[in-house]
Write a protein that holds these residues in place. Sequence first.
Motif, PDB file in Angstrom:
ATOM      1  N   PRO A 198     -27.772  32.857  62.117  1.00 13.41           N
ATOM      2  CA  PRO A 198     -28.097  31.529  61.583  1.00 13.41           C
ATOM      3  C   PRO A 198     -29.251  30.873  62.341  1.00 13.41           C
ATOM      4  CG  PRO A 198     -26.059  31.453  62.848  1.00 13.41           C
ATOM      5  CD  PRO A 198     -26.404  32.900  62.690  1.00 13.41           C
ATOM      6  N   ARG A 199     -29.918  29.962  61.651  1.00 13.31           N
ATOM      7  CA  ARG A 199     -30.977  29.144  62.261  1.00 13.31           C
ATOM      8  C   ARG A 199     -30.441  27.714  62.352  1.00 13.31           C
ATOM      9  NH1 ARG A 199     -32.210  34.384  61.612  1.00 13.31           N
ATOM     10  NH2 ARG A 199     -34.458  34.834  61.641  1.00 13.31           N
ATOM     11  N   PRO A 200     -29.701  27.373  63.421  1.00 12.12           N
ATOM     12  CA  PRO A 200     -29.035  26.066  63.486  1.00 12.12           C
ATOM     13  C   PRO A 200     -30.015  24.895  63.384  1.00 12.12           C
ATOM     14  CG  PRO A 200     -28.212  27.536  65.205  1.00 12.12           C
ATOM     15  CD  PRO A 200     -29.410  28.197  64.597  1.00 12.12           C
ATOM     16  N   MET A 201     -29.640  23.905  62.594  1.00 10.38           N
ATOM     17  CA  MET A 201     -30.381  22.650  62.438  1.00 10.38           C
ATOM     18  C   MET A 201     -31.801  22.855  61.919  1.00 10.38           C
ATOM     19  SD  MET A 201     -29.066  20.406  65.732  1.00 10.38           S
ATOM     20  CE  MET A 201     -29.697  18.878  65.022  1.00 10.38           C
ATOM     21  N   LEU A 202     -32.054  23.981  61.287  1.00  4.36           N
ATOM     22  CA  LEU A 202     -33.396  24.250  60.777  1.00  4.36           C
ATOM     23  C   LEU A 202     -33.807  23.206  59.741  1.00  4.36           C
ATOM     24  CD1 LEU A 202     -35.755  26.302  60.936  1.00  4.36           C
ATOM     25  CD2 LEU A 202     -34.710  27.498  59.014  1.00  4.36           C
ATOM     26  N   HIS A 203     -32.844  22.740  58.958  1.00  4.26           N
ATOM     27  CA  HIS A 203     -33.136  21.771  57.897  1.00  4.26           C
ATOM     28  C   HIS A 203     -32.423  20.447  58.169  1.00  4.26           C
ATOM     29  CE1 HIS A 203     -34.959  25.080  55.738  1.00  4.26           C
ATOM     30  NE2 HIS A 203     -33.833  25.769  55.817  1.00  4.26           N
ATOM     31  N   SER A 204     -32.332  20.059  59.420  1.00  4.17           N
ATOM     32  CA  SER A 204     -31.603  18.838  59.794  1.00  4.17           C
ATOM     33  C   SER A 204     -32.357  17.562  59.441  1.00  4.17           C
ATOM     34  CB  SER A 204     -31.298  18.850  61.298  1.00  4.17           C
ATOM     35  OG  SER A 204     -32.504  18.858  62.051  1.00  4.17           O
ATOM     36  N   GLY A 205     -33.659  17.684  59.195  1.00  3.29           N
ATOM     37  CA  GLY A 205     -34.449  16.503  58.867  1.00  3.29           C
ATOM     38  C   GLY A 205     -34.964  15.754  60.076  1.00  3.29           C
ATOM     39  N   ASP A 206     -34.633  16.243  61.266  1.00  5.29           N
ATOM     40  CA  ASP A 206     -35.169  15.642  62.490  1.00  5.29           C
ATOM     41  C   ASP A 206     -35.731  16.751  63.376  1.00  5.29           C
ATOM     42  OD1 ASP A 206     -32.991  16.897  63.733  1.00  5.29           O
ATOM     43  OD2 ASP A 206     -31.768  15.077  63.667  1.00  5.29           O
ATOM     44  N   LEU A 207     -36.084  16.409  64.581  1.00  3.63           N
ATOM     45  CA  LEU A 207     -36.689  17.387  65.483  1.00  3.63           C
ATOM     46  C   LEU A 207     -35.727  17.852  66.566  1.00  3.63           C
ATOM     47  CD1 LEU A 207     -40.255  15.808  65.811  1.00  3.63           C
ATOM     48  CD2 LEU A 207     -39.524  17.719  64.364  1.00  3.63           C
ATOM     49  N   ASN A 208     -34.439  17.609  66.361  1.00  2.00           N
ATOM     50  CA  ASN A 208     -33.446  18.111  67.307  1.00  2.00           C
ATOM     51  C   ASN A 208     -33.109  19.565  67.003  1.00  2.00           C
ATOM     52  OD1 ASN A 208     -33.272  15.690  68.698  1.00  2.00           O
ATOM     53  ND2 ASN A 208     -31.666  14.893  67.368  1.00  2.00           N
ATOM     54  N   MET A 209     -32.558  20.250  67.990  1.00  2.00           N
ATOM     55  CA  MET A 209     -32.248  21.681  67.871  1.00  2.00           C
ATOM     56  C   MET A 209     -30.877  21.973  68.450  1.00  2.00           C
ATOM     57  SD  MET A 209     -35.966  22.627  69.364  1.00  2.00           S
ATOM     58  CE  MET A 209     -35.929  21.042  70.202  1.00  2.00           C
ATOM     59  N   SER A 210     -30.342  23.132  68.102  1.00  2.00           N
ATOM     60  CA  SER A 210     -29.066  23.597  68.649  1.00  2.00           C
ATOM     61  C   SER A 210     -29.130  25.112  68.768  1.00  2.00           C
ATOM     62  CB  SER A 210     -27.903  23.191  67.736  1.00  2.00           C
ATOM     63  OG  SER A 210     -26.711  23.818  68.148  1.00  2.00           O
ATOM     64  N   PHE A 211     -28.681  25.627  69.911  1.00  2.00           N
ATOM     65  CA  PHE A 211     -28.696  27.077  70.117  1.00  2.00           C
ATOM     66  C   PHE A 211     -27.334  27.647  70.513  1.00  2.00           C
ATOM     67  CE2 PHE A 211     -33.073  25.658  71.034  1.00  2.00           C
ATOM     68  CZ  PHE A 211     -33.738  26.385  70.055  1.00  2.00           C
ATOM     69  N   SER A 212     -26.344  26.788  70.721  1.00  2.00           N
ATOM     70  CA  SER A 212     -25.047  27.297  71.154  1.00  2.00           C
ATOM     71  C   SER A 212     -24.381  28.146  70.071  1.00  2.00           C
ATOM     72  CB  SER A 212     -24.123  26.145  71.565  1.00  2.00           C
ATOM     73  OG  SER A 212     -23.835  25.316  70.450  1.00  2.00           O
ATOM     74  N   GLY A 213     -24.590  27.786  68.803  1.00  2.00           N
ATOM     75  CA  GLY A 213     -23.983  28.551  67.719  1.00  2.00           C
ATOM     76  C   GLY A 213     -24.494  29.974  67.623  1.00  2.00           C
ATOM     77  N   LEU A 214     -25.707  30.195  68.107  1.00  2.00           N
ATOM     78  CA  LEU A 214     -26.258  31.548  68.095  1.00  2.00           C
ATOM     79  C   LEU A 214     -25.453  32.471  68.999  1.00  2.00           C
ATOM     80  CD1 LEU A 214     -30.118  31.008  68.128  1.00  2.00           C
ATOM     81  CD2 LEU A 214     -28.766  32.110  66.359  1.00  2.00           C
ATOM     82  N   LYS A 215     -24.964  31.940  70.118  1.00  4.05           N
ATOM     83  CA  LYS A 215     -24.152  32.761  71.024  1.00  4.05           C
ATOM     84  C   LYS A 215     -22.882  33.224  70.326  1.00  4.05           C
ATOM     85  CE  LYS A 215     -23.415  30.107  74.522  1.00  4.05           C
ATOM     86  NZ  LYS A 215     -23.799  28.774  74.023  1.00  4.05           N
ATOM     87  N   THR A 216     -22.274  32.321  69.547  1.00  2.00           N
ATOM     88  CA  THR A 216     -21.062  32.678  68.808  1.00  2.00           C
ATOM     89  C   THR A 216     -21.352  33.762  67.782  1.00  2.00           C
ATOM     90  OG1 THR A 216     -20.238  30.420  69.081  1.00  2.00           O
ATOM     91  CG2 THR A 216     -19.195  31.766  67.377  1.00  2.00           C
ATOM     92  N   ALA A 217     -22.501  33.645  67.104  1.00  2.00           N
ATOM     93  CA  ALA A 217     -22.881  34.657  66.119  1.00  2.00           C
ATOM     94  C   ALA A 217     -23.102  36.008  66.781  1.00  2.00           C
ATOM     95  CB  ALA A 217     -24.143  34.215  65.380  1.00  2.00           C
ATOM     96  N   VAL A 218     -23.724  36.000  67.955  1.00  2.00           N
ATOM     97  CA  VAL A 218     -23.942  37.247  68.687  1.00  2.00           C
ATOM     98  C   VAL A 218     -22.615  37.844  69.122  1.00  2.00           C
ATOM     99  CG1 VAL A 218     -24.862  38.239  70.820  1.00  2.00           C
ATOM    100  CG2 VAL A 218     -26.263  36.667  69.470  1.00  2.00           C
ATOM    101  N   LEU A 219     -21.726  37.017  69.649  1.00  2.00           N
ATOM    102  CA  LEU A 219     -20.423  37.505  70.091  1.00  2.00           C
ATOM    103  C   LEU A 219     -19.665  38.166  68.945  1.00  2.00           C
ATOM    104  CD1 LEU A 219     -18.231  37.734  72.240  1.00  2.00           C
ATOM    105  CD2 LEU A 219     -17.465  35.431  71.602  1.00  2.00           C
ATOM    106  N   THR A 220     -19.687  37.538  67.779  1.00  2.00           N
ATOM    107  CA  THR A 220     -19.016  38.110  66.607  1.00  2.00           C
ATOM    108  C   THR A 220     -19.620  39.460  66.237  1.00  2.00           C
ATOM    109  OG1 THR A 220     -18.506  35.898  65.757  1.00  2.00           O
ATOM    110  CG2 THR A 220     -18.444  37.724  64.184  1.00  2.00           C
ATOM    111  N   ALA A 221     -20.961  39.536  66.262  1.00  2.00           N
ATOM    112  CA  ALA A 221     -21.638  40.787  65.919  1.00  2.00           C
ATOM    113  C   ALA A 221     -21.329  41.877  66.936  1.00  2.00           C
ATOM    114  CB  ALA A 221     -23.149  40.554  65.831  1.00  2.00           C
ATOM    115  N   VAL A 222     -21.289  41.516  68.214  1.00  2.00           N
ATOM    116  CA  VAL A 222     -21.007  42.494  69.267  1.00  2.00           C
ATOM    117  C   VAL A 222     -19.587  43.028  69.140  1.00  2.00           C
ATOM    118  CG1 VAL A 222     -20.660  42.759  71.757  1.00  2.00           C
ATOM    119  CG2 VAL A 222     -22.702  41.615  70.895  1.00  2.00           C
TER     120      VAL A 222
END
Length: 346
Positions: A198-222
């Motif tokens: 996933p690309r978290p907050m890619l379409h959030s409408g602001d300039l904030n970001m989030s990367f913690s969810g990517l770790k969860t996605a990686v863990l699931t894939a691993v």
Amino acid sequence: MLVLGIESSCDETGIALYCTRRGLLAHALHTQMAMHAEYGGVVPELASRDHIRRLVPLTQSCLKDAGADFADIDAVAYTQGPGLGGALLAGASYANALAFALDKPVLPLHHLEGHLLSPLLTDEGVDFPFVALLVSGGHTQFMAVHGVGDYVLLGETVDDAAGEAFDKTAKLLGLPYPGGAKLSELAELGTPDAYRFPRPMLHSGDLNMSFSGLKTAVLTAVEKARAEHGGSLPESVRNDICRAFQDAVADVLAAKAAAALRQTGLRTLVVAGGVGANRQLRQRLCALTIGKEAVQTFFPPPALCTDNGAMMAFAGAMRLRHGVQAAAPAGAFTVRPRWPLAQLSP
């Protein structure tokens, strides 16, 4: 004017000499990476003690390389914050003691301002105003930079910084600390689109970001990959996961950078911080366009992307040159482990 720069905010001891007439004369850096690798992360007490051991010999090395002497120093600039409290105290106490002994003034500086201004150190083509992306192990922020000391926060990560996400993801993959650089290296061997995160907050409408969810996605894939391969993680699969993770981070940062440029109407992007050395991210950001308008993108040299004394010496010199901050007599001092960069603005 000759400015001595001191950086000790975390796990790298940096010393540099910057001359306002001749530019960067010398810089020396000691990284504690090998020491902390044994523990899987930075140990603040060990970091502080190591800074104390390194500051004097690194200063002597810089002076020798520059053909200068202690008496030639006109001002001492040091990192006041943000960072690890003990590590900051090591640098701040040394800076003030040295300045007091030499009867020279001091400039306490913001660590992130050093990163932000670092591309100007080696590239004279950068002009104010511009959008800055500060992307490191501890910070991921977009700033509108109107001049030295004049910064407006546009957006930032709401959880992990990009560099922190790289290191944590590397740990999930079994890579040795600090694993962010190794993850990037393995990503070059991965197959594009073998995995899609996933690309978290890619379409959030602001300039904030989030990367913690990517770790969860990686863990699931691993976990899924290990279940399919009898508990092991094949190198090819690991490399594909690294590639997918890096692609996701680069996509988010590039999209947000474009949005920041559109929002401000600016067409110059300055990228600084350790993650700014990532080759794929550099390629993505250098290819940015806003409509039919080209974007000028600037980076510091890879050697100056990580924490270093050169950026602090330069930031101190810029503050003095632009009259933003006057050097003060050495004496009582404080450190600021938590210090938002936006607080520097007028």
